[in-house]
Design an enzyme around this catalytic site. Structure first.
Site, PDB file in Angstrom:
ATOM      1  N   LYS A   1       0.822  -1.223   0.000  1.00 20.85           N
ATOM      2  CA  LYS A   1       0.000   0.000   0.000  1.00 20.85           C
ATOM      3  C   LYS A   1       0.848   1.261   0.000  1.00 20.85           C
ATOM      4  O   LYS A   1       0.453   2.262  -0.598  1.00 20.85           O
ATOM      5  CB  LYS A   1      -0.984  -0.016   1.175  1.00 20.85           C
ATOM      6  CG  LYS A   1      -2.002  -1.130   1.023  1.00 20.85           C
ATOM      7  CD  LYS A   1      -3.327  -0.867   1.682  1.00 20.85           C
ATOM      8  CE  LYS A   1      -4.312  -1.932   1.212  1.00 20.85           C
ATOM      9  NZ  LYS A   1      -5.631  -1.833   1.792  1.00 20.85           N
TER      10      LYS A   1
ATOM     11  N   LYS B   1     -10.931  -4.345  -2.696  1.00 22.41           N
ATOM     12  CA  LYS B   1     -11.896  -3.235  -2.744  1.00 22.41           C
ATOM     13  C   LYS B   1     -11.284  -1.996  -3.352  1.00 22.41           C
ATOM     14  O   LYS B   1     -11.979  -1.203  -3.975  1.00 22.41           O
ATOM     15  CB  LYS B   1     -12.334  -2.883  -1.316  1.00 22.41           C
ATOM     16  CG  LYS B   1     -13.385  -3.793  -0.772  1.00 22.41           C
ATOM     17  CD  LYS B   1     -14.002  -3.152   0.455  1.00 22.41           C
ATOM     18  CE  LYS B   1     -13.676  -3.903   1.724  1.00 22.41           C
ATOM     19  NZ  LYS B   1     -12.712  -3.237   2.574  1.00 22.41           N
TER      20      LYS B   1
ATOM     21  N   LYS C   1      -4.834 -10.399  -5.913  1.00 26.66           N
ATOM     22  CA  LYS C   1      -5.975 -10.602  -5.015  1.00 26.66           C
ATOM     23  C   LYS C   1      -7.135  -9.675  -5.388  1.00 26.66           C
ATOM     24  O   LYS C   1      -6.909  -8.497  -5.687  1.00 26.66           O
ATOM     25  CB  LYS C   1      -5.524 -10.295  -3.588  1.00 26.66           C
ATOM     26  CG  LYS C   1      -6.616 -10.377  -2.540  1.00 26.66           C
ATOM     27  CD  LYS C   1      -6.101  -9.923  -1.178  1.00 26.66           C
ATOM     28  CE  LYS C   1      -6.408  -8.471  -0.874  1.00 26.66           C
ATOM     29  NZ  LYS C   1      -7.766  -8.184  -0.455  1.00 26.66           N
TER      30      LYS C   1
HETATM   31  P1  ATP Z   1      -8.811  -3.096   0.570  1.00 24.39           P
HETATM   32  O1  ATP Z   1      -8.598  -3.354  -0.879  1.00 24.39           O
HETATM   33  O2  ATP Z   1      -9.525  -1.810   0.881  1.00 24.39           O
HETATM   34  O3  ATP Z   1      -7.606  -3.373   1.403  1.00 24.39           O
HETATM   35  P2  ATP Z   1      -9.979  -5.687   0.978  1.00 24.39           P
HETATM   36  O4  ATP Z   1     -10.741  -6.071  -0.235  1.00 24.39           O
HETATM   37  O5  ATP Z   1      -8.651  -6.327   1.212  1.00 24.39           O
HETATM   38  O6  ATP Z   1      -9.887  -4.130   1.027  1.00 24.39           O
HETATM   39  P3  ATP Z   1     -10.724  -5.766   3.813  1.00 24.39           P
HETATM   40  O7  ATP Z   1     -11.756  -4.898   4.409  1.00 24.39           O
HETATM   41  O8  ATP Z   1      -9.314  -5.365   4.033  1.00 24.39           O
HETATM   42  O9  ATP Z   1     -10.936  -5.915   2.230  1.00 24.39           O
HETATM   43  O10 ATP Z   1     -10.955  -7.254   4.238  1.00 24.39           O
HETATM   44  C1  ATP Z   1     -12.098  -7.777   4.867  1.00 24.39           C
HETATM   45  C2  ATP Z   1     -11.950  -9.269   4.953  1.00 24.39           C
HETATM   46  O11 ATP Z   1     -12.029  -9.848   3.640  1.00 24.39           O
HETATM   47  C3  ATP Z   1     -10.602  -9.730   5.518  1.00 24.39           C
HETATM   48  O12 ATP Z   1     -10.815 -10.846   6.365  1.00 24.39           O
HETATM   49  C4  ATP Z   1      -9.826 -10.152   4.307  1.00 24.39           C
HETATM   50  O13 ATP Z   1      -8.856 -11.131   4.599  1.00 24.39           O
HETATM   51  C5  ATP Z   1     -10.926 -10.715   3.424  1.00 24.39           C
HETATM   52  N1  ATP Z   1     -10.571 -10.636   1.996  1.00 24.39           N
HETATM   53  C6  ATP Z   1     -10.230  -9.495   1.333  1.00 24.39           C
HETATM   54  N2  ATP Z   1      -9.971  -9.765   0.045  1.00 24.39           N
HETATM   55  C7  ATP Z   1     -10.145 -11.122  -0.111  1.00 24.39           C
HETATM   56  C8  ATP Z   1     -10.025 -12.014  -1.222  1.00 24.39           C
HETATM   57  N3  ATP Z   1      -9.687 -11.566  -2.422  1.00 24.39           N
HETATM   58  N4  ATP Z   1     -10.282 -13.333  -1.029  1.00 24.39           N
HETATM   59  C9  ATP Z   1     -10.639 -13.787   0.202  1.00 24.39           C
HETATM   60  N5  ATP Z   1     -10.773 -12.999   1.287  1.00 24.39           N
HETATM   61  C10 ATP Z   1     -10.523 -11.676   1.144  1.00 24.39           C
END
Ligand code: ATP
Ligand code: LTN
Length: 327
Positions: free
Chosen positions: A112, A197, A194
């Site tokens: 990040k 969001k 991955k």
């Molecule tokens: P950002 O991109 O804003 O970092 P994020 O998509 O990683 O967001 P978080 O709010 O950080 O989402 O994560 C919420 C939950 O979803 C966490 O437990 C994280 O491990 C899980 N998670 C996030 N992305 C994935 C993915 N691609 N596959 C499985 N689990 C995920």
């Protein structure tokens, strides 16, 4: 006594099926078994620039989605992190007891911060705040996706270090719970990354509120490869990802899925996956639209959630104050 589960999710951007399969669905499915605390981590969201109006809107939308996904106030406390000020205070204490080098090793920070020109100290300290969320409630289990494994290891190391420094078990050592299927859903446009969001390209993620037409379009355009065979194979990222999403939604076994698609083409896989995802999200979407019209009710449920957990957080913080000699 039931074990305590705690997990958190950031109110940043649009929730996608990776968040759902990797985290939210586990939370919902194990609610009866545990004592559950779920936190919308708005203090984590401000570690990167975010518009105030958008933050406010995303917090409420995320809460509504979580209730629609099946988080039940009778079984789980769902609250907003900044409503319980003990989180920020505990985070500061933890920041002071965490060696700089431990935070510097975190891969999420490295990724990040490399994308941001002028990243904040908060982004660096992010995992200390996450450790505070977990340790404040003497949590036993932390259900998260694979990307959070390193932060959980760090939380355990921090808790052990503090216990050792003060010569008593003031903090409970938590355990990560990572799902067997779908702990790392990949982006549809680039299946080597991955699903996230904060990635906002048009075909990257399937969001929980996407309409059937949008889901159809995204899956149709998902990256695959030039082979034909439909098999689970980590090296064929695109097809492997589509099959994993299929596996997560249907709960079928891998051999059954492979024999189901034997002799069929990628077009068939995409068509069937589309239907499975649309139907899988339909109940949640219907409930979301029912709940979304009553914003006050959602706000009230969040306030009640914070009221339920505040005393526990405060008790842990007092214990920590006393041990380290504050005040
Ligand atoms: P950002 O991109 O804003 O970092 P994020 O998509 O990683 O967001 P978080 O709010 O950080 O989402 O994560 C919420 C939950 O979803 C966490 O437990 C994280 O491990 C899980 N998670 C996030 N992305 C994935 C993915 N691609 N596959 C499985 N689990 C995920
Ligand atoms: N860092 C997590 C969100 C998070 C979290 C937590 C998860 C903040 N506090 C406590 C589990 C427990 C992420 O998903 N990026």
């Amino acid at each position: 006594m039931k074990k305590r589960v705690l997990s958190g999710i950031q109110p940043t951007g649009n929730i996608h099926i990776g968040n759902y399969i990797g985290a939210i669905r586990q939370w919902v499915d194990s609610q009866d078994k545990y004592d559950n605390i779920f936190c919308i981590v708005d203090l984590h969201a401000i570690t990167v620039p975010i518009e105030p109006k958008q933050l406010k809107h995303t917090i409420r939308q995320l809460a509504t989605l979580l209730f629609a996904a099946g988080i039940t106030p009778e079984k789980s406390a769902l609250f907003v992190q900044s409503h319980v000020s003990e989180h920020a205070e505990m985070a500061w204490i933890i920041t002071c007891m965490t060696p700089w080098g431990w935070l510097h090793r975190m891969t999420q920070f490295k990724e990040k911060s490399s994308n941001a020109e002028n990243f904040s100290v908060g982004l660096f300290a992010y995992p200390a705040l996450m450790a505070a969320d977990i340790l404040l409630y003497d949590s036993d289990l932390v259900p998260v996706g694979e990307d959070q494994k390193q932060h959980l290891e760090l939380t355990r190391d921090i808790a052990q270090r503090i216990n050792a420094l003060y010569g008593k078990d003031i903090l409970k050592i938590p355990q990560a719970v990572i799902p067997e299927v779908g702990s790392r859903i990949m982006g549809l446009d680039d299946p080597t990354k991955k699903m996230s969001k904060s990635e906002d390209t048009a075909n990257h993620a399937i969001h929980l509120l996407d309409t059937p037409d949008v889901i159809r379009r995204k899956i149709k355009r998902a990256t695959t490869d030039s082979f034909r065979e439909i098999r689970f194979n980590e090296e064929r990222h695109g097809v492997n990802n589509l099959l994993t999403i299929y596996e997560a939604f249907t709960k079928m076994s891998r051999p059954d899925i492979e024999s189901h698609f034997a002799g069929k083409g990628y077009g068939d896989l995409k068509k069937e996956l589309t239907e499975v995802v649309i139907e899988g999200l339909r109940p949640l979407q219907t409930r979301y639209h029912e709940l979304a019209s009553d914003k006050k009710h959602v706000d009230l449920l969040l306030a009640e959630g914070a009221d339920k957990v505040r005393a526990t957080a405060n008790r842990t913080l007092r214990r920590v104050h006393k041990t380290i000699g504050l005040g």
